[in-house]
Design a protein around this motif. Structure first.
Motif, PDB file in Angstrom:
ATOM      1  N   UNK A   5      49.543  -6.333  23.533  1.00 12.96           N
ATOM      2  CA  UNK A   5      49.998  -7.436  22.699  1.00 12.96           C
ATOM      3  C   UNK A   5      51.329  -7.124  22.022  1.00 12.96           C
ATOM      4  N   UNK A   6      51.616  -5.865  21.823  1.00 11.83           N
ATOM      5  CA  UNK A   6      52.829  -5.457  21.118  1.00 11.83           C
ATOM      6  C   UNK A   6      53.974  -5.080  22.045  1.00 11.83           C
ATOM      7  N   UNK A   7      53.648  -4.717  23.274  1.00 14.50           N
ATOM      8  CA  UNK A   7      54.648  -4.185  24.187  1.00 14.50           C
ATOM      9  C   UNK A   7      54.573  -4.866  25.543  1.00 14.50           C
ATOM     10  N   UNK A   8      55.719  -4.904  26.219  1.00  7.89           N
ATOM     11  CA  UNK A   8      55.792  -5.421  27.574  1.00  7.89           C
ATOM     12  C   UNK A   8      56.152  -4.257  28.485  1.00  7.89           C
ATOM     13  N   UNK A   9      55.272  -3.949  29.420  1.00  2.00           N
ATOM     14  CA  UNK A   9      55.491  -2.892  30.395  1.00  2.00           C
ATOM     15  C   UNK A   9      56.129  -3.531  31.626  1.00  2.00           C
ATOM     16  N   UNK A  10      57.384  -3.253  31.873  1.00  2.00           N
ATOM     17  CA  UNK A  10      58.127  -3.860  32.970  1.00  2.00           C
ATOM     18  C   UNK A  10      58.185  -2.872  34.139  1.00  2.00           C
ATOM     19  N   UNK A  11      57.609  -3.258  35.274  1.00  2.00           N
ATOM     20  CA  UNK A  11      57.597  -2.413  36.462  1.00  2.00           C
ATOM     21  C   UNK A  11      58.601  -2.882  37.511  1.00  2.00           C
ATOM     22  N   UNK A  12      59.434  -3.859  37.179  1.00  2.00           N
ATOM     23  CA  UNK A  12      60.374  -4.446  38.117  1.00  2.00           C
ATOM     24  C   UNK A  12      61.799  -4.115  37.666  1.00  2.00           C
ATOM     25  N   UNK A  13      62.526  -3.355  38.483  1.00  2.00           N
ATOM     26  CA  UNK A  13      63.875  -2.924  38.077  1.00  2.00           C
ATOM     27  C   UNK A  13      64.845  -4.100  37.964  1.00  2.00           C
ATOM     28  N   UNK A  14      64.677  -5.127  38.789  1.00  2.00           N
ATOM     29  CA  UNK A  14      65.553  -6.299  38.688  1.00  2.00           C
ATOM     30  C   UNK A  14      65.288  -7.063  37.392  1.00  2.00           C
ATOM     31  N   UNK A  41      59.534   0.137  28.872  1.00  2.00           N
ATOM     32  CA  UNK A  41      58.716  -0.406  27.791  1.00  2.00           C
ATOM     33  C   UNK A  41      59.601  -1.187  26.820  1.00  2.00           C
ATOM     34  N   UNK A  42      59.269  -2.462  26.616  1.00  2.00           N
ATOM     35  CA  UNK A  42      60.004  -3.332  25.711  1.00  2.00           C
ATOM     36  C   UNK A  42      59.098  -3.769  24.571  1.00  2.00           C
ATOM     37  N   UNK A  43      59.674  -3.971  23.398  1.00  2.00           N
ATOM     38  CA  UNK A  43      58.945  -4.570  22.280  1.00  2.00           C
ATOM     39  C   UNK A  43      58.757  -6.042  22.604  1.00  2.00           C
TER      40      UNK A  43
END
Length: 55
Positions: A5-14, A41-43
């Motif tokens: 809920x607090x973080x966005x886990x981005x697995x896509x380099x684009x 990892x993004x807020x």
């Protein structure tokens, strides 16, 4: 409160590059312990979600 809920886990380099071009900075990058896939990892915020949804 869940971490998801607090973080966005981005697995896509684009997508990560798109987020950076739109002014977002990631907190850290790492490798997933089991899969070995790199992630950034993004807020999480409403602004971040709007850029993700518009992509």
């Amino acid at each position: 409160m869940k971490v998801e809920q607090n973080f966005f886990f981005c697995y896509n380099s684009k997508l990560m590059a798109h987020l950076k071009r739109n002014g977002f900075s990631y907190i850290c990058s790492a490798l997933h312990e089991k899969s070995g896939n790199k992630f950034w990892l993004f807020q999480r915020s409403e602004e971040l979600q709007a850029v993700i949804d518009a992509n």
